[in-house]
Design an enzyme around this catalytic site. Structure first.
Site, PDB file in Angstrom:
ATOM      1  N   TYR A 153       8.015 -13.039  15.994  1.00 39.51           N
ATOM      2  CA  TYR A 153       9.181 -13.875  15.656  1.00 39.51           C
ATOM      3  C   TYR A 153      10.454 -13.029  15.650  1.00 39.51           C
ATOM      4  O   TYR A 153      11.473 -13.418  16.223  1.00 39.51           O
ATOM      5  CB  TYR A 153       8.952 -14.535  14.296  1.00 39.51           C
ATOM      6  CG  TYR A 153      10.027 -15.528  13.904  1.00 39.51           C
ATOM      7  CD1 TYR A 153      10.032 -16.817  14.429  1.00 39.51           C
ATOM      8  CD2 TYR A 153      11.036 -15.170  13.012  1.00 39.51           C
ATOM      9  CE1 TYR A 153      11.016 -17.731  14.067  1.00 39.51           C
ATOM     10  CE2 TYR A 153      12.024 -16.083  12.654  1.00 39.51           C
ATOM     11  CZ  TYR A 153      12.007 -17.352  13.181  1.00 39.51           C
ATOM     12  OH  TYR A 153      12.994 -18.255  12.828  1.00 39.51           O
TER      13      TYR A 153
HETATM   14  N1  LIG Z   1      13.990 -22.971   8.476  1.00 39.74           N
HETATM   15  C1  LIG Z   1      14.381 -21.720   8.461  1.00 39.74           C
HETATM   16  O1  LIG Z   1      14.426 -21.074   7.392  1.00 39.74           O
HETATM   17  C2  LIG Z   1      14.852 -21.067   9.734  1.00 39.74           C
HETATM   18  C3  LIG Z   1      15.498 -19.828   9.635  1.00 39.74           C
HETATM   19  C4  LIG Z   1      15.936 -19.209  10.795  1.00 39.74           C
HETATM   20  C5  LIG Z   1      15.750 -19.817  12.018  1.00 39.74           C
HETATM   21  N2  LIG Z   1      15.114 -21.009  12.103  1.00 39.74           N
HETATM   22  C6  LIG Z   1      14.920 -21.602  13.434  1.00 39.74           C
HETATM   23  O2  LIG Z   1      15.329 -22.955  13.417  1.00 39.74           O
HETATM   24  C7  LIG Z   1      14.595 -23.666  14.420  1.00 39.74           C
HETATM   25  C8  LIG Z   1      14.025 -24.934  13.803  1.00 39.74           C
HETATM   26  O3  LIG Z   1      13.100 -24.565  12.802  1.00 39.74           O
HETATM   27  P1  LIG Z   1      12.810 -25.471  11.505  1.00 39.74           P
HETATM   28  O4  LIG Z   1      12.953 -24.602  10.335  1.00 39.74           O
HETATM   29  O5  LIG Z   1      13.577 -26.726  11.591  1.00 39.74           O
HETATM   30  O6  LIG Z   1      11.236 -25.721  11.681  1.00 39.74           O
HETATM   31  P2  LIG Z   1      10.376 -27.019  12.005  1.00 39.74           P
HETATM   32  O7  LIG Z   1      10.699 -28.121  11.087  1.00 39.74           O
HETATM   33  O8  LIG Z   1       8.984 -26.501  12.094  1.00 39.74           O
HETATM   34  O9  LIG Z   1      10.886 -27.447  13.456  1.00 39.74           O
HETATM   35  C9  LIG Z   1      10.452 -26.821  14.634  1.00 39.74           C
HETATM   36  C10 LIG Z   1      10.759 -27.761  15.778  1.00 39.74           C
HETATM   37  O10 LIG Z   1      10.377 -27.115  17.016  1.00 39.74           O
HETATM   38  C11 LIG Z   1       9.603 -28.020  17.763  1.00 39.74           C
HETATM   39  N3  LIG Z   1       8.615 -27.325  18.586  1.00 39.74           N
HETATM   40  C12 LIG Z   1       7.735 -26.374  18.172  1.00 39.74           C
HETATM   41  N4  LIG Z   1       6.932 -26.029  19.185  1.00 39.74           N
HETATM   42  C13 LIG Z   1       7.317 -26.765  20.254  1.00 39.74           C
HETATM   43  C14 LIG Z   1       6.833 -26.871  21.583  1.00 39.74           C
HETATM   44  N5  LIG Z   1       5.796 -26.146  22.026  1.00 39.74           N
HETATM   45  N6  LIG Z   1       7.460 -27.732  22.436  1.00 39.74           N
HETATM   46  C15 LIG Z   1       8.490 -28.487  21.992  1.00 39.74           C
HETATM   47  N7  LIG Z   1       8.987 -28.439  20.748  1.00 39.74           N
HETATM   48  C16 LIG Z   1       8.388 -27.593  19.881  1.00 39.74           C
HETATM   49  C17 LIG Z   1       8.905 -28.906  16.734  1.00 39.74           C
HETATM   50  O11 LIG Z   1       8.598 -30.167  17.306  1.00 39.74           O
HETATM   51  P3  LIG Z   1       7.114 -30.690  17.646  1.00 39.74           P
HETATM   52  O12 LIG Z   1       6.166 -30.037  16.695  1.00 39.74           O
HETATM   53  O13 LIG Z   1       7.233 -32.175  17.477  1.00 39.74           O
HETATM   54  O14 LIG Z   1       6.918 -30.288  19.064  1.00 39.74           O
HETATM   55  C18 LIG Z   1       9.988 -29.074  15.674  1.00 39.74           C
HETATM   56  O15 LIG Z   1      10.831 -30.149  15.978  1.00 39.74           O
HETATM   57  C19 LIG Z   1      13.546 -22.705  14.956  1.00 39.74           C
HETATM   58  O16 LIG Z   1      13.979 -22.121  16.167  1.00 39.74           O
HETATM   59  C20 LIG Z   1      13.469 -21.649  13.877  1.00 39.74           C
HETATM   60  O17 LIG Z   1      13.024 -20.414  14.366  1.00 39.74           O
HETATM   61  C21 LIG Z   1      14.648 -21.648  10.990  1.00 39.74           C
END
Ligand SMILES: NC(=O)c1ccc[n+]([C@@H]2O[C@H](COP(=O)([O-])OP(=O)(O)OC[C@H]3O[C@@H](n4cnc5c(N)ncnc54)[C@H](OP(=O)(O)O)[C@@H]3O)[C@@H](O)[C@H]2O)c1
Length: 262
Positions: A153
């Site tokens: 990651y």
């Molecule tokens: N939350 C945090 O603390 C945080 C911090 C830093 C960065 N981020 C970044 O923010 C972004 C969103 O994360 P989140 O926290 O909102 O997590 P989340 O709720 O788990 O969302 C992840 C999203 O990515 C999609 N996804 C995962 N694998 C995929 C695939 N193979 N094909 C298409 N879509 C896919 C999922 O949709 P499906 O499962 O429906 O495909 C879901 O909509 C990510 O890039 C994460 O690294 C999050």
């Protein structure tokens, strides 16, 4: 094809939950047209039902980065040229590096790095030809201060952030803008799953944590005002200016990972 061509056409990957859903909601709420992409189509459809004509749903697994081509074709057919690409879809592995699965690590790199790069390559020529457009890359604070226990990651977010930061100056003369987003902890399924992987610790429980709706509003403002980057929660802005101190703090305060082997 939608007859309504008001507002921007925003393509959001990972719009089925968390930060991506919040960003999609924020653009839809102000009247933009949004292509919602992810694997869990039922969640995308539930969101689209709230906005009928302006939301286009496309089920896609970005593990296969080549699926990005059909996604962009379908989005253009539905809503016309893409004005804003939000590279948000991502996955995380939190595990002791000696125990994790290398194939899963490569799959993470495909979703977090190869797919956004492919999507960017697909939309850039048209944006440059139209002399307008914005690419939003959702990186992570992990790009600045890598978190122990997130081997793949950390690498993926550093790669995406570096690509994103370098692209900005390259495409600016062509009228295209790039926003690099560095979320710290933001409440979501990914974030709570990550916390579960560490031994209980007061330092983890007390770290500043944001909410997806606030971050989404900051992303919309950054697109509108051509801001280079978004760091949220704002307190983490200090990490950009003092990365070495931040790394020392992260290394010193991240609790031990739970191990399956003793
Ligand atoms: N939350 C945090 O603390 C945080 C911090 C830093 C960065 N981020 C970044 O923010 C972004 C969103 O994360 P989140 O926290 O909102 O997590 P989340 O709720 O788990 O969302 C992840 C999203 O990515 C999609 N996804 C995962 N694998 C995929 C695939 N193979 N094909 C298409 N879509 C896919 C999922 O949709 P499906 O499962 O429906 O495909 C879901 O909509 C990510 O890039 C994460 O690294 C999050």
């Amino acid at each position: 094809m939608s007859s309504d061509r008001s507002g921007l056409h925003v393509l959001v990957t990972g719009a089925s939950s968390g930060i991506g859903e919040a960003i999609a909601r924020a653009f839809l709420a102000r009247g933009d047209r949004v292509t919602l992409a992810a694997r869990r189509v039922s969640l995308l459809e539930a969101l689209a039902r709230e906005h009928s004509e302006r939301a286009f749903v496309y089920g896609v697994d970005l593990l296969q980065w080549k699926n990005a081509d059909a996604l962009v074709d379908a989005a253009r057919s539905a809503h016309g040229p893409i004005d804003v690409l939000v590279n948000n879809a991502g996955v995380q592995i939190v595990a002791p590096t000696d125990e994790d699965d290398f194939e899963a690590g490569l799959a993470l790199l495909a979703v977090n790095v190869a797919a956004p790069m492919r999507l960017t390559k697909l939309v850039l020529p048209e944006m440059i030809a139209r002399k307008r457009g914005t690419i939003v890359d959702i990186a992570s604070m992990a790009a600045i201060a890598p978190t122990p226990g997130m081997y793949y990651y950390n690498a993926s977010k550093a790669a995406l952030a570096a690509a994103s930061e370098g692209l900005r100056a390259e495409v600016r003369p062509h009228g295209v803008h790039v926003v690099t987003v560095y979320p710290g902890p933001v409440t979501s399924a990914m974030e709570s799953a990550a916390r579960e992987k560490f031994e209980a610790s007061r330092s983890v429980e007390s770290i500043p944590t944001g909410d997806a709706a606030t971050l989404a509003r900051m992303v919309v403002r950054a697109v509108d005002h051509k801001r280079a980057r978004v760091i949220y929660p704002r307190v983490y802005g200090i990490a950009r200016h003092f990365p070495n101190v931040t790394r020392w703090v992260v290394d010193a305060t991240t609790p031990a990972l739970k191990r399956s082997r003793g």
